[in-house]
Each structure stands twice: as structure tokens, then as C-alpha cells.
Design a protein around this motif. Structure first.
Motif, PDB file in Angstrom:
ATOM      1  N   TYR A  15      11.770  -9.895  -4.382  1.00 16.64           N
ATOM      2  CA  TYR A  15      11.930 -10.391  -3.541  1.00 16.64           C
ATOM      3  C   TYR A  15      13.426 -10.576  -4.301  1.00 16.64           C
ATOM      4  O   TYR A  15      14.604 -11.051  -3.385  1.00 16.64           O
ATOM      5  CB  TYR A  15      11.667 -12.133  -3.797  1.00 16.64           C
ATOM      6  CG  TYR A  15      10.268 -12.322  -3.386  1.00 16.64           C
ATOM      7  CD1 TYR A  15      10.013 -11.423  -1.629  1.00 16.64           C
ATOM      8  CD2 TYR A  15       9.380 -12.409  -4.052  1.00 16.64           C
ATOM      9  CE1 TYR A  15       8.932 -11.974  -0.574  1.00 16.64           C
ATOM     10  CE2 TYR A  15       7.886 -12.824  -3.213  1.00 16.64           C
ATOM     11  CZ  TYR A  15       8.015 -12.336  -1.939  1.00 16.64           C
ATOM     12  OH  TYR A  15       6.359 -12.404  -1.856  1.00 16.64           O
ATOM     13  N   HIS A  16      13.780  -9.817  -5.008  1.00 15.49           N
ATOM     14  CA  HIS A  16      15.373  -9.857  -5.023  1.00 15.49           C
ATOM     15  C   HIS A  16      15.806 -11.168  -5.540  1.00 15.49           C
ATOM     16  O   HIS A  16      16.662 -11.619  -5.080  1.00 15.49           O
ATOM     17  CB  HIS A  16      16.254  -8.966  -4.691  1.00 15.49           C
ATOM     18  CG  HIS A  16      15.636  -7.442  -3.990  1.00 15.49           C
ATOM     19  ND1 HIS A  16      15.937  -6.345  -5.622  1.00 15.49           N
ATOM     20  CD2 HIS A  16      14.511  -7.057  -3.414  1.00 15.49           C
ATOM     21  CE1 HIS A  16      14.617  -5.384  -4.944  1.00 15.49           C
ATOM     22  NE2 HIS A  16      14.671  -5.592  -3.221  1.00 15.49           N
ATOM     23  N   VAL A  17      15.629 -11.675  -6.830  1.00 16.73           N
ATOM     24  CA  VAL A  17      15.892 -13.235  -6.987  1.00 16.73           C
ATOM     25  C   VAL A  17      16.499 -13.305  -7.898  1.00 16.73           C
ATOM     26  O   VAL A  17      16.045 -12.973  -9.120  1.00 16.73           O
ATOM     27  CB  VAL A  17      15.392 -13.874  -6.416  1.00 16.73           C
ATOM     28  CG1 VAL A  17      15.130 -14.351  -4.750  1.00 16.73           C
ATOM     29  CG2 VAL A  17      13.791 -14.252  -7.123  1.00 16.73           C
ATOM     30  N   SER A  18      17.222 -14.200  -8.790  1.00 19.44           N
ATOM     31  CA  SER A  18      16.975 -14.722 -10.447  1.00 19.44           C
ATOM     32  C   SER A  18      16.527 -15.504 -10.737  1.00 19.44           C
ATOM     33  O   SER A  18      15.211 -16.038 -10.406  1.00 19.44           O
ATOM     34  CB  SER A  18      18.413 -15.447 -10.739  1.00 19.44           C
ATOM     35  OG  SER A  18      18.472 -16.930 -10.321  1.00 19.44           O
ATOM     36  N   PRO A  19      15.836 -15.121 -12.970  1.00 16.13           N
ATOM     37  CA  PRO A  19      15.601 -15.979 -12.872  1.00 16.13           C
ATOM     38  C   PRO A  19      15.557 -17.325 -13.123  1.00 16.13           C
ATOM     39  O   PRO A  19      14.023 -18.334 -12.666  1.00 16.13           O
ATOM     40  CB  PRO A  19      15.462 -15.374 -14.294  1.00 16.13           C
ATOM     41  CG  PRO A  19      16.935 -14.395 -14.551  1.00 16.13           C
ATOM     42  CD  PRO A  19      16.712 -14.159 -12.639  1.00 16.13           C
ATOM     43  N   THR A  20      16.349 -17.825 -12.343  1.00 13.60           N
ATOM     44  CA  THR A  20      16.512 -19.676 -12.101  1.00 13.60           C
ATOM     45  C   THR A  20      15.356 -19.510 -10.802  1.00 13.60           C
ATOM     46  O   THR A  20      14.992 -20.897 -10.554  1.00 13.60           O
ATOM     47  CB  THR A  20      17.941 -19.483 -12.040  1.00 13.60           C
ATOM     48  OG1 THR A  20      18.788 -19.873 -13.311  1.00 13.60           O
ATOM     49  CG2 THR A  20      18.191 -21.364 -12.062  1.00 13.60           C
ATOM     50  N   LEU A  51       0.801 -13.250   0.927  1.00 16.93           N
ATOM     51  CA  LEU A  51       1.008 -12.200   1.942  1.00 16.93           C
ATOM     52  C   LEU A  51       2.455 -13.085   2.787  1.00 16.93           C
ATOM     53  O   LEU A  51       2.373 -11.684   3.921  1.00 16.93           O
ATOM     54  CB  LEU A  51       0.191 -13.198   3.161  1.00 16.93           C
ATOM     55  CG  LEU A  51      -1.562 -13.098   3.044  1.00 16.93           C
ATOM     56  CD1 LEU A  51      -1.969 -13.366   4.230  1.00 16.93           C
ATOM     57  CD2 LEU A  51      -2.085 -11.871   2.921  1.00 16.93           C
ATOM     58  N   ALA A  52       3.234 -13.401   2.026  1.00 13.47           N
ATOM     59  CA  ALA A  52       4.327 -14.588   2.377  1.00 13.47           C
ATOM     60  C   ALA A  52       5.394 -12.630   2.314  1.00 13.47           C
ATOM     61  O   ALA A  52       5.472 -11.894   0.865  1.00 13.47           O
ATOM     62  CB  ALA A  52       5.042 -15.508   1.834  1.00 13.47           C
ATOM     63  N   PRO A  53       5.732 -12.652   3.280  1.00 10.13           N
ATOM     64  CA  PRO A  53       7.665 -11.256   3.197  1.00 10.13           C
ATOM     65  C   PRO A  53       8.313 -12.132   2.469  1.00 10.13           C
ATOM     66  O   PRO A  53       9.181 -10.505   2.618  1.00 10.13           O
ATOM     67  CB  PRO A  53       7.361 -10.907   4.872  1.00 10.13           C
ATOM     68  CG  PRO A  53       6.657 -12.319   5.492  1.00 10.13           C
ATOM     69  CD  PRO A  53       5.571 -13.111   4.674  1.00 10.13           C
ATOM     70  N   THR A  54       8.926 -12.947   2.522  1.00 10.77           N
ATOM     71  CA  THR A  54      10.692 -13.656   2.141  1.00 10.77           C
ATOM     72  C   THR A  54      10.229 -13.952   1.240  1.00 10.77           C
ATOM     73  O   THR A  54       8.855 -15.314   1.647  1.00 10.77           O
ATOM     74  CB  THR A  54      10.877 -13.363   3.503  1.00 10.77           C
ATOM     75  OG1 THR A  54      10.013 -15.042   3.867  1.00 10.77           O
ATOM     76  CG2 THR A  54      11.520 -12.277   4.444  1.00 10.77           C
ATOM     77  N   TRP A  55      11.311 -14.350   0.647  1.00  8.88           N
ATOM     78  CA  TRP A  55      11.438 -15.647  -0.817  1.00  8.88           C
ATOM     79  C   TRP A  55      11.128 -17.252  -0.013  1.00  8.88           C
ATOM     80  O   TRP A  55      10.650 -17.955  -0.400  1.00  8.88           O
ATOM     81  CB  TRP A  55      12.678 -15.562  -1.358  1.00  8.88           C
ATOM     82  CG  TRP A  55      12.623 -16.929  -2.312  1.00  8.88           C
ATOM     83  CD1 TRP A  55      13.693 -17.063  -2.614  1.00  8.88           C
ATOM     84  CD2 TRP A  55      12.034 -16.457  -3.530  1.00  8.88           C
ATOM     85  NE1 TRP A  55      13.220 -18.115  -3.633  1.00  8.88           N
ATOM     86  CE2 TRP A  55      12.279 -17.395  -4.579  1.00  8.88           C
ATOM     87  CE3 TRP A  55      10.530 -15.998  -3.721  1.00  8.88           C
ATOM     88  CZ2 TRP A  55      11.809 -17.767  -5.468  1.00  8.88           C
ATOM     89  CZ3 TRP A  55      10.161 -16.033  -5.400  1.00  8.88           C
ATOM     90  CH2 TRP A  55      10.860 -17.383  -5.595  1.00  8.88           C
ATOM     91  N   PRO A  56      11.680 -17.561   0.953  1.00  9.06           N
ATOM     92  CA  PRO A  56      12.264 -18.584   1.430  1.00  9.06           C
ATOM     93  C   PRO A  56      10.404 -19.376   1.651  1.00  9.06           C
ATOM     94  O   PRO A  56       9.905 -20.473   2.000  1.00  9.06           O
ATOM     95  CB  PRO A  56      13.122 -19.050   2.994  1.00  9.06           C
ATOM     96  CG  PRO A  56      13.808 -17.355   2.523  1.00  9.06           C
ATOM     97  CD  PRO A  56      12.876 -16.590   2.141  1.00  9.06           C
ATOM     98  N   LEU A  57       9.495 -18.144   2.579  1.00  9.69           N
ATOM     99  CA  LEU A  57       8.401 -18.850   2.841  1.00  9.69           C
ATOM    100  C   LEU A  57       7.503 -19.223   1.435  1.00  9.69           C
ATOM    101  O   LEU A  57       6.794 -19.471   1.247  1.00  9.69           O
ATOM    102  CB  LEU A  57       7.742 -17.166   3.768  1.00  9.69           C
ATOM    103  CG  LEU A  57       8.098 -17.007   5.377  1.00  9.69           C
ATOM    104  CD1 LEU A  57       6.663 -15.675   5.910  1.00  9.69           C
ATOM    105  CD2 LEU A  57       8.157 -18.732   6.079  1.00  9.69           C
TER     106      LEU A  57
END
Length: 419
Positions: free
Chosen positions: A64-69, A118-124
Motif C-alpha cells: 500500500y506504499h505506506v510508512s512503517p508508522t 480483499l481490501a484494495p486500498t489502505w483506508p479500507l
């Protein structure tokens, strides 16, 4: 035409139907074995679904291209909402049978974990993980009371040990099992397999556990009374250091495991996900340390054992700063033992110190406990981003020294007025 007799009067005069509630189970009976297995499944399913996200944090940063935090939010939102859900469920659970609360919590959390896979996005992902924490609040809120409804008091301690063993086993399998499966498949499939296993556990629980009675509605406590009792416990100075210890103890433990993986999967260690997840097998040492700590605390005093537990965690933390992998692993084992020793003693201490309404005191302890996981586990990522593992260890070390201070405060006798 005669007026109809009020329903309440009619039902009051009507002879009561034969009870469908099974008698209390005794040790050595088939009923006792069924109940023990049922509650082992509760502990296994709930804690594996809570902590299955922890070995996936490094995968989330890539997927999801997010940081460790940001990736640590996948665990923090679950434990944070779990903390408040426990308080909520402890206030309203008497409106339902405890078996239905536990079964619904298990099924709901398993289905939500499928949604995470199954979630396609990080907010989900975060939305589904937050919902997992909300629905699982029913398990710690009612599990102990549900056991007391179906197990004879002479065997309650032994049955409670089986439930706690299930929670420890579930916490370990949720981490080790998912990490091992990622060696042969994707993290999404691994999560879905775990969720399917927990759904089967829920079905097994429902089949094994006899019907539990609905609480007497006349004994229900109003919400305002719950709030008043919680405030009295929060104001009671003998309980305050114990709540802080719960917050710091789990917070430190989760922060270490959240960010140690980011260190060990890169140079110079390059551990695979399966190898990294094996670190969670250190839980087995904690499972052994927990009952031993209780016996030692009865003999030498609870405060001394808590101080020993915190110092053991601090020594383990210092060992993780060493370069050799063997030293890091030994440090993790020591931290795990220190965590379990401290938690086992402090959680029991809360019930002894509370002068009344011990269930409310325990709920507040669990609130502090899981808030520590959420807040400290997440904030550790800021230190990881700023200075890597050394910064995380420094942050955690300060918190352990603070825990040591509160352990000493808990040791001192004070003239608190019981309410």
C-alpha cells in the motif's frame, strides 16, 4: 367483553418451563471437556485475529506504499477500539446470553479479516481492522463470566487456565502461522486461511458449549452507575499505578515486535517472513513464566515480582541492541518473559486491590492495557523513522524505567479510603 389480562400477570402465574440450561460441568466429565475445548477455541480465534496483522507490517508498507508508522496502524486501530469496546460490552452484555455474544464476536471478526484480505486500498484495511477491534470487545468482556456460568466453581481455575492458554496459543499462531504461510503464498491468502480457520473455531465453540442463561434484567446496572463506578476506580490511588503498569507493559511489548521486523528483514540479517515470524514463538516461554510468577508472587510479594518482570524486560531490550542475531533472539525471549510475568501479576493484583465491583476494575485495567498497545505501538514508528532501532530502543527503555517507578509506587502501602 372482559378486558385482557396483562401479559406480565399472565406469565407470572404461568408455571415456569423446564430449564434448558445444562448443569454446571465437573472435572473428569464429558461436559467439562467440551466446555474446556470451547473456551480454548474462543481464546485461540480472538487473539489470532487481533494479532495476525503484526507479521504483515512490512508487507503492508510494500503493498500500500505506506510508512512503517502508518503500517502499525493496522494493529493500533484494532487494539485501541478493542479497549473501548470492552468497556461498552461490559456495560451492555447482560442484555444477551454470553454464548451468543462470544459466537457473534468470533464470526464477525473472522468475516472482517476476510475483508482485510480483499481490501484494495489502505483506508479500507484500517476500517476493517478497526471493526475487528469493536466486535471482539465482547470476548474479554464476558468470557470469564461465561465460564463461571457453565463450570463448577471447584474447577473454574483450571478451566480459566485453558482459556488463557488458548489466548496465548492464538496470539502466537496468528503471528507465526501467517508468517509461515507467506513463504508459500501471498499475505492475502494467508489472512483468508486464518479467517476460515477461526470461522470453523466459532462453529466448534457454538456446538460444544451448552446454552448459557440470560442475565436477570432486574440486576442490570444503569449506564450512569457504570460511569460512577469506573470513576471511583480511576480515583482510587491503589489502583492507579496498576492501570499505568498495564498501559506501559503491553505498549512496550507491542512496540518492540512492531518495529524489530523492519530491522531484521534487511541488512545484515535478511530474515525471511517465516524466519521473522518464528520470533513470536518466544510466547511459549511467556506461557510457562505466567503461572510460575503467580506462585512466586504469593510467596515473596507481588511488587517484588513485578519489579523483577520489568527489570527482565529492560535487560532483554538492552540485548536487542547487540549486533549478533543470537543476542537479539535471547533479548526477545527475556522481554517476552518479563512481559508475561508483569501482566500475570498486575492483572490479578487489580482484583485484589479493588474494594468492590472488581469486574469494573478489571475492565479499566484492560482499557489501559490495550490503549498502551495502540498508542505506544504506533508512536514507536516515529522513533523508527527518526533513528532506526536504536531510537525505538531508547524510547521503549524510558517507558520501562517509568514502569519501574510505578512498580515501586505500587509497593508502598498508602492510606487510601476504599469507596
Amino acid at each position: 367483553m372482559l378486558p385482557r389480562t396483562p401479559t406480565s400477570t399472565t406469565s407470572a402465574r404461568r408455571p415456569s418451563a423446564p430449564s434448558s440450561i445444562a448443569p454446571l460441568a465437573l472435572p473428569g466429565t464429558r461436559a467439562y471437556q467440551r466446555v474446556s475445548v470451547a473456551f480454548f477455541l474462543v481464546g485461540f480465534a480472538s487473539f489470532s485475529l487481533i494479532y495476525c496483522a503484526q507479521p504483515l507490517l512490512t508487507q503492508f508498507t510494500v503493498a500500500y506504499h505506506v510508512s512503517p508508522t502508518q503500517s502499525a496502524l493496522a494493529l493500533s486501530v484494532t487494539t485501541g477500539l478493542l479497549a473501548f469496546a470492552i468497556l461498552l460490552m461490559s456495560a451492555v452484555a447482560d442484555r444477551f446470553t454470553r454464548r451468543s455474544v462470544l459466537f457473534t464476536s468470533m464470526v464477525g471478526a473472522a468475516l472482517l479479516t476476510v475483508a482485510v484480505s480483499l481490501a484494495p486500498t489502505w483506508p479500507l484495511v484500517l476500517l476493517a481492522r478497526a471493526a475487528v477491534g469493536l466486535v471482539l470487545g465482547g470476548v474479554p468482556a464476558v468470557a470469564m463470566a461465561a465460564l463461571a456460568e457453565v463450570i463448577d466453581s471447584r474447577a473454574l481455575g483450571r478451566a480459566m487456565g485453558v482459556y488463557v492458554g488458548g489466548t496465548a496459543f492464538g496470539g502466537m499462531i496468528g503471528r507465526v502461522g501467517v508468517g509461515a504461510m507467506m513463504e508459500v503464498t501471498s499475505w492475502r491468502v494467508a489472512l483468508a486461511v486464518l479467517a476460515g480457520t477461526c470461522l470453523l473455531a466459532a462453529v466448534g465453540f457454538r456446538w460444544l458449549l451448552p446454552a448459557t442463561p440470560r442475565a436477570d434484567r432486574r440486576t442490570e446496572t444503569r449506564l450512569g452507575d457504570h460511569v460512577r463506578i469506573w470513576w471511583q476506580h480511576l480515583s482510587f490511588e491503589l489502583l492507579q499505578p496498576l492501570f499505568v503498569l498495564g498501559f506501559l507493559n503491553l505498549g512496550v511489548f507491542v512496540a518492540v515486535f512492531n518495529y524489530l521486523g523492519f530491522r531484521l528483514t534487511v541488512t545484515p540479517y535478511h530474515l525471511s517472513h517465516a524466519q521473522m515470524s518464528l520470533l513470536f514463538a518466544a510466547y511459549l516461554f511467556g506461557v510457562v513464566a505466567s503461572p510460575l510468577s503467580g506462585a512466586v508472587a504469593d510467596r515473596f510479594g507481588r511488587a517484588k515480582v513485578v519489579i523483577f518482570g520489568v527489570l527482565t524486560s529492560l535487560l532483554g531490550l538492552l540485548m536487542t541492541l547487540a549486533a549478533p542475531l543470537t543476542a537479539v533472539v535471547l533479548g526477545v525471549i527475556l522481554m517476552t518473559c518479563g512481559f508475561f510475568v508483569t501482566h500475570a501479576v498486575v492483572s490479578g493484583w487489580v482484583g485484589l486491590v479493588a474494594p468492590s465491583h472488581r469486574g469494573h476494575a478489571s475492565a479499566l485495567y484492560l482499557l489501559a492495557y490495550y490503549l498502551g498497545s495502540s498508542i505506544v505501538g504506533l508512536s514507536g514508528g516515529l522513533f523508527w523513522s527518526a533513528g532506526g532501532w536504536s531510537a525505538v530502543a531508547g524510547y521503549v527503555g524510558v517507558l520501562l524505567l517509568l514502569a519501574l517507578r510505578f512498580a515501586v509506587l505500587a509497593r508502598r502501602p498508602r492510606s487510601a479510603e476504599p469507596f
